[in-house]
Enzyme design. Structure first.
Site, PDB file in Angstrom:
ATOM      1  N   SER A   1      21.321  -3.932  32.740  1.00 42.76           N
ATOM      2  CA  SER A   1      20.835  -2.952  33.500  1.00 42.76           C
ATOM      3  C   SER A   1      19.435  -2.499  32.940  1.00 42.76           C
ATOM      4  CB  SER A   1      21.619  -1.577  34.198  1.00 42.76           C
ATOM      5  OG  SER A   1      23.029  -2.434  35.273  1.00 42.76           O
TER       6      SER A   1
ATOM      7  N   HIS B   1      20.208   3.241  32.421  1.00 41.64           N
ATOM      8  CA  HIS B   1      19.315   3.295  33.463  1.00 41.64           C
ATOM      9  C   HIS B   1      17.019   3.863  32.904  1.00 41.64           C
ATOM     10  CE1 HIS B   1      21.661   1.571  36.865  1.00 41.64           C
ATOM     11  NE2 HIS B   1      21.339   0.577  35.220  1.00 41.64           N
TER      12      HIS B   1
END
Length: 314
Positions: free
Chosen positions: A201, A247
């Site tokens: 991610s 993220h």
């Protein structure tokens, strides 16, 4: 009786056996162009790498060289290509890593119990206590179960194809690596020392940041890119067990790296781009050392295959 010899018969004037120059037909010449073979006088010939060429062939050759020299390039300086190579390779590597963890654990959903997963997951306590810094990279190729893998690989395929086309393979690899490290370093810096983190991610959010910068550089409407990023961040904070730090770290580093690539001056572009990536890598490495110093009292060691960590004193 002596017969006087007959006078020689009259002969017609000799005609030139040489052809006329293609451009000056009244000029006989024994020369010709080595490229097209047409006869040419010295005035109409030019020296070439092999022999002499006529003026038409010289001009044609120059036009062909100019066409060959001109290669369409993107705003990042990459040759235009519509066939992604790095993106599918990255997907294959991630899938293979998942397959190995499934084979080791004997479970599709509990693959995090495998030895490969345990040795590669981002675990800050072990990174600091046992100096296992490789976990900052290997964790980006491990996933918790098939859904986690499928979602990330779908996003990688969608984003990776466009960014690889825009940046070129080498720049795309650099972007992916620094984004992956950006997410991992953010987790290492600010997350709990006993929380394990894994997944691509961070790198994928780096591609999201790269997409936004590229859209702005190309002067396109950034609404879709901004909406996609906002939606993904909302999902990140809404669902449990998703690393917001990873993220955000990947998003910021990916955006900065891409900005350096697409806004670099044309003259010496590769040096500017390579220097920017190097600076980012050095900055991330410095942050790792800073965090390592903060966790200096953490000590971990192995006894056989078992890992033991001492609690910090005080």
């Amino acid at each position: 009786m002596n017969v006087p010899p007959h006078p020689p018969a009259s002969q017609p004037p000799q005609q030139s056996a040489l052809p006329g120059c293609w451009w000056h037909p009244s000029r006989p010449t024994g020369l010709s162009c080595v490229r097209c073979g047409r006869p040419a006088c010295p005035e109409c010939l030019r020296e070439a790498s092999v022999g002499y060429q006529c003026i038409d062939c010289v001009q044609t050759g120059r036009r062909e060289q100019n066409i060959q020299r001109y290669t369409p390039r993107t705003v990042a300086g990459a040759q235009v290509s519509h066939r992604p190579v790095v993106t599918p390779v990255l997907i294959v590597v991630n899938v293979l890593a998942y397959v190995v963890t499934v084979a080791q654990s004997g479970s599709l959903t509990r693959n995090d119990t495998s030895s490969l997963f345990g040795d590669g997951v981002l675990w800050p306590r072990v990174i600091a206590g046992a100096d296992e810094w490789w976990r900052l990279v290997t964790s980006g190729f491990l996933h918790y179960g098939p859904i986690h893998l499928a979602v990330n690989m779908l996003a990688l395929w969608i984003l990776g194809r466009d960014m690889e086309t825009l940046l070129g393979r080498v720049r795309f690899i650099a972007l992916y690596v620094v984004s992956l490290l950006g997410g991992a370093v953010a987790v290492y810096l600010f997350d709990g020392v006993d929380r394990g983190t894994a997944g691509a991610s961070g790198a994928i959010y780096g591609l999201l940041g790269a997409m936004l910068v590229a859209v702005i550089r190309l002067r396109l409407n950034p609404a879709y890119a901004i909406g996609t990023i906002v939606l993904n961040l909302i999902i990140t904070v809404s669902l449990p067990n998703i690393s917001l730090l990873g993220h955000l770290g990947g998003l910021v580093v990916g955006a900065v790296a891409t900005a350096a690539m697409v806004y670099a001056p044309a003259k010496g572009r590769q040096y500017w781009q390579g220097g920017a990536v190097a600076v980012l890598l050095i900055a991330l490495l410095v942050l790792v050392f800073v965090r390592d110093a903060q966790l200096a009292d953490l000590v971990c060691w192995y006894r056989g295959d078992r890992l033991f960590c001492a609690e910090p004193s005080g």
